[in-house]
Design a protein around this motif. Structure first.
Motif, PDB file in Angstrom:
ATOM      1  N   ALA A   1       0.812  -1.218   0.000  1.00  0.00           N
ATOM      2  CA  ALA A   1       0.000   0.000   0.000  1.00  0.00           C
ATOM      3  C   ALA A   1       0.843   1.266   0.000  1.00  0.00           C
ATOM      4  O   ALA A   1       0.375   2.321  -0.420  1.00  0.00           O
ATOM      5  CB  ALA A   1      -0.941   0.002   1.204  1.00  0.00           C
ATOM      6  N   THR A   2       2.093   1.179   0.451  1.00  0.00           N
ATOM      7  CA  THR A   2       2.934   2.379   0.538  1.00  0.00           C
ATOM      8  C   THR A   2       4.048   2.425  -0.502  1.00  0.00           C
ATOM      9  O   THR A   2       4.746   3.436  -0.592  1.00  0.00           O
ATOM     10  CB  THR A   2       3.556   2.484   1.944  1.00  0.00           C
ATOM     11  OG1 THR A   2       4.329   1.312   2.212  1.00  0.00           O
ATOM     12  CG2 THR A   2       2.495   2.660   3.008  1.00  0.00           C
ATOM     13  N   GLN A   3       4.229   1.377  -1.280  1.00  0.00           N
ATOM     14  CA  GLN A   3       5.342   1.351  -2.226  1.00  0.00           C
ATOM     15  C   GLN A   3       5.291   2.474  -3.245  1.00  0.00           C
ATOM     16  O   GLN A   3       6.313   3.027  -3.610  1.00  0.00           O
ATOM     17  CB  GLN A   3       5.400   0.013  -2.962  1.00  0.00           C
ATOM     18  CG  GLN A   3       6.130  -1.034  -2.177  1.00  0.00           C
ATOM     19  CD  GLN A   3       6.255  -2.329  -2.936  1.00  0.00           C
ATOM     20  OE1 GLN A   3       5.431  -2.661  -3.775  1.00  0.00           O
ATOM     21  NE2 GLN A   3       7.282  -3.078  -2.622  1.00  0.00           N
ATOM     22  N   ALA A   4       4.111   2.827  -3.706  1.00  0.00           N
ATOM     23  CA  ALA A   4       3.998   3.885  -4.713  1.00  0.00           C
ATOM     24  C   ALA A   4       3.924   5.258  -4.072  1.00  0.00           C
ATOM     25  O   ALA A   4       3.816   6.262  -4.778  1.00  0.00           O
ATOM     26  CB  ALA A   4       2.765   3.637  -5.582  1.00  0.00           C
TER      27      ALA A   4
ATOM     28  N   VAL B   1       8.751  11.602  -2.317  1.00  0.00           N
ATOM     29  CA  VAL B   1       9.261  11.367  -3.659  1.00  0.00           C
ATOM     30  C   VAL B   1       8.457  12.256  -4.603  1.00  0.00           C
ATOM     31  O   VAL B   1       7.410  11.845  -5.098  1.00  0.00           O
ATOM     32  CB  VAL B   1       9.132   9.880  -4.064  1.00  0.00           C
ATOM     33  CG1 VAL B   1       9.716   9.655  -5.456  1.00  0.00           C
ATOM     34  CG2 VAL B   1       9.801   8.981  -3.054  1.00  0.00           C
ATOM     35  N   PRO B   2       8.925  13.485  -4.796  1.00  0.00           N
ATOM     36  CA  PRO B   2       8.149  14.396  -5.638  1.00  0.00           C
ATOM     37  C   PRO B   2       8.217  14.019  -7.117  1.00  0.00           C
ATOM     38  O   PRO B   2       9.199  13.456  -7.586  1.00  0.00           O
ATOM     39  CB  PRO B   2       8.821  15.756  -5.398  1.00  0.00           C
ATOM     40  CG  PRO B   2      10.219  15.408  -5.013  1.00  0.00           C
ATOM     41  CD  PRO B   2      10.140  14.091  -4.284  1.00  0.00           C
ATOM     42  N   ASN B   3       7.157  14.301  -7.800  1.00  0.00           N
ATOM     43  CA  ASN B   3       7.118  14.138  -9.247  1.00  0.00           C
ATOM     44  C   ASN B   3       7.657  15.437  -9.834  1.00  0.00           C
ATOM     45  O   ASN B   3       6.948  16.438  -9.907  1.00  0.00           O
ATOM     46  CB  ASN B   3       5.680  13.858  -9.703  1.00  0.00           C
ATOM     47  CG  ASN B   3       5.593  13.682 -11.203  1.00  0.00           C
ATOM     48  OD1 ASN B   3       6.455  14.124 -11.957  1.00  0.00           O
ATOM     49  ND2 ASN B   3       4.536  13.031 -11.639  1.00  0.00           N
ATOM     50  N   HIS B   4       8.894  15.418 -10.266  1.00  0.00           N
ATOM     51  CA  HIS B   4       9.551  16.631 -10.755  1.00  0.00           C
ATOM     52  C   HIS B   4       8.867  17.201 -11.996  1.00  0.00           C
ATOM     53  O   HIS B   4       8.874  18.402 -12.213  1.00  0.00           O
ATOM     54  CB  HIS B   4      11.022  16.358 -11.026  1.00  0.00           C
ATOM     55  CG  HIS B   4      11.819  16.028  -9.808  1.00  0.00           C
ATOM     56  ND1 HIS B   4      11.301  15.364  -8.738  1.00  0.00           N
ATOM     57  CD2 HIS B   4      13.094  16.280  -9.476  1.00  0.00           C
ATOM     58  CE1 HIS B   4      12.225  15.217  -7.807  1.00  0.00           C
ATOM     59  NE2 HIS B   4      13.338  15.754  -8.235  1.00  0.00           N
ATOM     60  N   TYR B   5       8.309  16.327 -12.800  1.00  0.00           N
ATOM     61  CA  TYR B   5       7.631  16.807 -14.013  1.00  0.00           C
ATOM     62  C   TYR B   5       6.364  17.572 -13.655  1.00  0.00           C
ATOM     63  O   TYR B   5       6.047  18.584 -14.273  1.00  0.00           O
ATOM     64  CB  TYR B   5       7.310  15.636 -14.933  1.00  0.00           C
ATOM     65  CG  TYR B   5       8.546  14.942 -15.448  1.00  0.00           C
ATOM     66  CD1 TYR B   5       9.359  15.543 -16.403  1.00  0.00           C
ATOM     67  CD2 TYR B   5       8.923  13.711 -14.928  1.00  0.00           C
ATOM     68  CE1 TYR B   5      10.517  14.926 -16.847  1.00  0.00           C
ATOM     69  CE2 TYR B   5      10.076  13.079 -15.384  1.00  0.00           C
ATOM     70  CZ  TYR B   5      10.871  13.693 -16.342  1.00  0.00           C
ATOM     71  OH  TYR B   5      12.012  13.075 -16.775  1.00  0.00           O
ATOM     72  N   ALA B   6       5.630  17.097 -12.654  1.00  0.00           N
ATOM     73  CA  ALA B   6       4.397  17.767 -12.255  1.00  0.00           C
ATOM     74  C   ALA B   6       4.693  19.084 -11.539  1.00  0.00           C
ATOM     75  O   ALA B   6       3.901  20.025 -11.632  1.00  0.00           O
ATOM     76  CB  ALA B   6       3.572  16.865 -11.343  1.00  0.00           C
TER      77      ALA B   6
END
Length: 71
Positions: free
Chosen positions: A20-23, A65-70
């Protein structure tokens, strides 16, 4: 002399927490409560299990873990 530590053996609930936390954690005000609800346990039990997995080294770290593209 310290007693040897028992090896960590994850059970089915521990595995569900990891899956549940991997993503990443949910983007809600209380993400650990949301994970616990998803897994079907209380928030207190969820935190206890996460702390136990961290102490045993089964989880190395919890971080953003930020999404740098977003961004």
């Amino acid at each position: 002399m310290n007693a040897p530590l028992e090896p960590f053996v994850p059970d089915a609930v521990d595995r569900r927490i990891v899956v549940a936390t991997q993503a990443g954690l949910p983007l809600v005000p209380r993400p650990y409560e949301a994970v616990a609800e998803q897994v079907g346990i209380s928030a207190a039990e969820g935190m206890s299990r996460i702390r136990r997995m961290l102490a045993a080294g089964a989880i190395r770290r919890i971080g953003a873990v930020p999404n740098h593209y977003a961004l």
